[in-house]
Enzyme design. Sequence first.
Site, PDB file in Angstrom:
ATOM      1  N   CYS A   1      45.448  53.942  47.672  1.00 19.49           N
ATOM      2  CA  CYS A   1      43.999  54.166  47.712  1.00 19.49           C
ATOM      3  C   CYS A   1      43.403  53.705  49.047  1.00 19.49           C
ATOM      4  O   CYS A   1      43.600  54.391  50.038  1.00 19.49           O
ATOM      5  CB  CYS A   1      43.339  53.531  46.495  1.00 19.49           C
ATOM      6  SG  CYS A   1      41.740  54.257  46.124  1.00 19.49           S
TER       7      CYS A   1
ATOM      8  N   HIS B   1      46.572  54.268  41.836  1.00 19.08           N
ATOM      9  CA  HIS B   1      46.949  52.841  41.759  1.00 19.08           C
ATOM     10  C   HIS B   1      48.048  52.582  40.717  1.00 19.08           C
ATOM     11  O   HIS B   1      47.736  52.099  39.625  1.00 19.08           O
ATOM     12  CB  HIS B   1      45.735  52.029  41.296  1.00 19.08           C
ATOM     13  CG  HIS B   1      44.612  51.945  42.260  1.00 19.08           C
ATOM     14  ND1 HIS B   1      44.485  50.926  43.166  1.00 19.08           N
ATOM     15  CD2 HIS B   1      43.532  52.745  42.450  1.00 19.08           C
ATOM     16  CE1 HIS B   1      43.382  51.094  43.877  1.00 19.08           C
ATOM     17  NE2 HIS B   1      42.792  52.188  43.460  1.00 19.08           N
TER      18      HIS B   1
ATOM     19  N   GLU C   1      49.931  50.145  40.514  1.00 17.65           N
ATOM     20  CA  GLU C   1      49.977  48.704  40.246  1.00 17.65           C
ATOM     21  C   GLU C   1      49.111  48.304  39.058  1.00 17.65           C
ATOM     22  O   GLU C   1      49.213  47.192  38.558  1.00 17.65           O
ATOM     23  CB  GLU C   1      49.597  47.907  41.503  1.00 17.65           C
ATOM     24  CG  GLU C   1      48.119  47.900  41.887  1.00 17.65           C
ATOM     25  CD  GLU C   1      47.639  49.172  42.611  1.00 17.65           C
ATOM     26  OE1 GLU C   1      48.412  50.165  42.679  1.00 17.65           O
ATOM     27  OE2 GLU C   1      46.497  49.171  43.083  1.00 17.65           O
TER      28      GLU C   1
HETATM   29  N1  GLN Z   1      36.729  54.031  48.296  1.00 19.03           N
HETATM   30  C1  GLN Z   1      37.548  52.955  48.765  1.00 19.03           C
HETATM   31  C2  GLN Z   1      37.667  52.949  50.278  1.00 19.03           C
HETATM   32  O1  GLN Z   1      37.113  53.744  50.945  1.00 19.03           O
HETATM   33  C3  GLN Z   1      38.937  53.005  48.156  1.00 19.03           C
HETATM   34  C4  GLN Z   1      38.871  52.708  46.703  1.00 19.03           C
HETATM   35  C5  GLN Z   1      40.086  52.039  46.160  1.00 19.03           C
HETATM   36  O2  GLN Z   1      40.936  51.517  46.908  1.00 19.03           O
HETATM   37  N2  GLN Z   1      40.161  51.982  44.850  1.00 19.03           N
HETATM   38  O3  GLN Z   1      38.328  52.107  50.797  1.00 19.03           O
END
Ligand code: GLN
Length: 210
Positions: free
Chosen positions: A84, A178, A180
């Site tokens: 992410c 994710h 994890e």
């Molecule tokens: N929107 C977040 C970002 O720009 C990422 C979100 C996340 O890691 N769950 O870093």
Amino acid sequence: MSTPGTPTVGVLALQGDVREHLAALTAAGTRPRPVRRPEELAGVDGLVIPGGESTTISKLAVAFGLMEPLRARVRAGLPVYGTCAGMIMVADKILDGREDQETVGGVDMIVRRNAFGRQNESFEAAVDMAGVEGGPVEGVFIRAPWVESVGARAEVLATYAGHAVAVRQGRVLATSFHPELTGDHRVHALFAAMVRAARGDDAGRIAHDR
Ligand code: GLN
């Protein structure tokens, strides 16, 4: 970095869901350790960049003097897995980032920040991922990015709703979602195998060069 034995995998611990990755990496048979300083980065065989907020991780990496050491180690072949916000950090280019936002890079791809988030803040979906046996993984997407496009060296491992959500280029792996958070450690096991393979290859090369 000695070769036999359990690989040490760092988790970049500036911000984000560090603890969940430490637990998943233990379950995947590695020795995890948080990384906040360049000296700590020097001692790891692989690195996870967690989910969280990529603008904050970027800012703190610069403030902690980690951005350049991170880039140097990725260039030198350190295996890295970004989830992410971590996927954003390993992208060579990003869209909808903050003006001063920097990335470590490593994957020739353009990642759009908060892309799924604009449609739906958070959702779960079954995702079929190449390299992960035993059926789809449960993709947990939280204000997630998607991959807008990949260069010739990057391989798309999974797509969802027409967008690439898992990519690998050499020793760098990235997912929009994710693993994890799910208790399913297959994606971390894939990364652990990448770390072991890289250690073996590097040891072989060093022995050969000697
Ligand atoms: N929107 C977040 C970002 O720009 C990422 C979100 C996340 O890691 N769950 O870093």
